[in-house]
Design a protein around this motif. Sequence first.
Motif, PDB file in Angstrom:
ATOM      1  N   LEU A 103     101.002  83.236 100.655  1.00  0.00           N
ATOM      2  CA  LEU A 103     101.074  84.681 100.441  1.00  0.00           C
ATOM      3  C   LEU A 103     102.081  85.323 101.395  1.00  0.00           C
ATOM      4  O   LEU A 103     102.876  86.187 101.002  1.00  0.00           O
ATOM      5  CB  LEU A 103      99.689  85.292 100.646  1.00  0.00           C
ATOM      6  CG  LEU A 103      99.552  86.802 100.415  1.00  0.00           C
ATOM      7  CD1 LEU A 103      99.821  87.144  98.955  1.00  0.00           C
ATOM      8  CD2 LEU A 103      98.166  87.271 100.814  1.00  0.00           C
ATOM      9  N   ILE A 104     102.077  84.876 102.648  1.00  0.00           N
ATOM     10  CA  ILE A 104     103.026  85.415 103.628  1.00  0.00           C
ATOM     11  C   ILE A 104     104.446  84.955 103.321  1.00  0.00           C
ATOM     12  O   ILE A 104     105.394  85.758 103.266  1.00  0.00           O
ATOM     13  CB  ILE A 104     102.624  84.989 105.048  1.00  0.00           C
ATOM     14  CG1 ILE A 104     101.280  85.615 105.428  1.00  0.00           C
ATOM     15  CG2 ILE A 104     103.704  85.381 106.060  1.00  0.00           C
ATOM     16  CD1 ILE A 104     100.682  85.055 106.704  1.00  0.00           C
ATOM     17  N   SER A 106     105.841  83.875 100.623  1.00  0.00           N
ATOM     18  CA  SER A 106     106.416  84.365  99.361  1.00  0.00           C
ATOM     19  C   SER A 106     106.830  85.825  99.438  1.00  0.00           C
ATOM     20  O   SER A 106     107.408  86.355  98.496  1.00  0.00           O
ATOM     21  CB  SER A 106     105.410  84.175  98.218  1.00  0.00           C
ATOM     22  OG  SER A 106     104.219  84.904  98.457  1.00  0.00           O
ATOM     23  N   GLY A 107     106.565  86.475 100.573  1.00  0.00           N
ATOM     24  CA  GLY A 107     107.007  87.850 100.755  1.00  0.00           C
ATOM     25  C   GLY A 107     108.484  87.971 101.086  1.00  0.00           C
ATOM     26  O   GLY A 107     109.023  89.076 101.154  1.00  0.00           O
ATOM     27  N   LYS A 108     109.147  86.856 101.279  1.00  0.00           N
ATOM     28  CA  LYS A 108     110.591  86.853 101.544  1.00  0.00           C
ATOM     29  C   LYS A 108     111.348  86.870 100.211  1.00  0.00           C
ATOM     30  O   LYS A 108     111.007  86.090  99.308  1.00  0.00           O
ATOM     31  CB  LYS A 108     110.946  85.609 102.350  1.00  0.00           C
ATOM     32  CG  LYS A 108     112.331  85.597 102.938  1.00  0.00           C
ATOM     33  CD  LYS A 108     112.462  84.444 103.928  1.00  0.00           C
ATOM     34  CE  LYS A 108     113.850  84.407 104.540  1.00  0.00           C
ATOM     35  NZ  LYS A 108     114.877  83.965 103.593  1.00  0.00           N
ATOM     36  N   PRO A 109     112.334  87.732 100.067  1.00  0.00           N
ATOM     37  CA  PRO A 109     113.003  87.890  98.762  1.00  0.00           C
ATOM     38  C   PRO A 109     113.537  86.601  98.140  1.00  0.00           C
ATOM     39  O   PRO A 109     113.444  86.399  96.936  1.00  0.00           O
ATOM     40  CB  PRO A 109     114.145  88.870  99.071  1.00  0.00           C
ATOM     41  CG  PRO A 109     113.666  89.627 100.262  1.00  0.00           C
ATOM     42  CD  PRO A 109     112.857  88.660 101.067  1.00  0.00           C
TER      43      PRO A 109
END
Length: 232
Positions: A103-104, A106-109
Motif C-alpha cells: 500500500l505504501i 504503490s503510492g509512488k507514481p
Amino acid sequence: MSLGKRLGAEFFGTFWLVFGGCGSAVLAAAFPQLGIGFAGVALAFGLTVLTMAFAVGHISGGHFNPAVSVGLVAGGRFPAKDLVPYIVAQVVGALAAGAVLYLIASGKPDFSAGGFASNGFGDLSPGGYSLHAALVCEIVMTFFFVFIIMGATDGRAPAGFAPIAIGLALTLIHLVSIPVTNTSVNPARSTGVAFFASTAAVSQLWLFWVAPIVGGGLGGFVYRTLFEPARR
C-alpha cells in the motif's frame, strides 16, 4: 501467559520483521542515493529481530519464524501442541506486513512491484543461482540460525544478550546469502511478500518452506543432542 497473548506477540513480531526488513529493500535500497545497499538491508533484518526480541520475546519466546518454531520443537524447547497456532500467527502477520508495505510502495507514481523483496532461485535469484544452490544455502543458513538461537537462549549462556546474538546472526546470514536467494530462512517472511510480487515468486515458494524447516529442525535437534545436559 495465555496462548492468545503469545500469538498476538508472534503476529506483531513477524509483522515488524517483514515490514522492516523487506521495507528496507523495497523502499530504501531501491534508491542508490540513500546509500543503504544490500548491507543496509541485511542490518535492517537483524535489527527487526533484535528489537522485537527485546519487546515481546518475554511474552511469546520471540520466534517470528515457522522454521524457528519447528527448530525449537525439535530442540525440546517448545511444545508441539502450540506449533500450528504459532505458524498461523506468523504467516498472518507476514501477509499483513506485505499488504501494508505494498500500500505504501504503490503510492509512488512510477511504482512497479517487480520482485518486491521476494525470494527465488534461477531467474529469480539475485545472482542467478540454481535450485540446488538455493536449497543448500537455505538449509545451512537456517540450521545455523536455529543453532545460534538454541545456544544464545541456553540457561548456561550469559543472561540478557540473546536478542543481540540472534539479531547479529540474522544480519550475517543476509550478508552471505542475499545474492543466492535474497535470503529467506523464514517461510513466513517469504510468504508475506511473494503474493505481491509481479514475478513468479509464488511458484517457487515451496522451496522457502521446505529448506528452512529442514534446516531449522536439524539445528534444534543437533544442538539438543550434542550440547543439552542429559535429561534424567
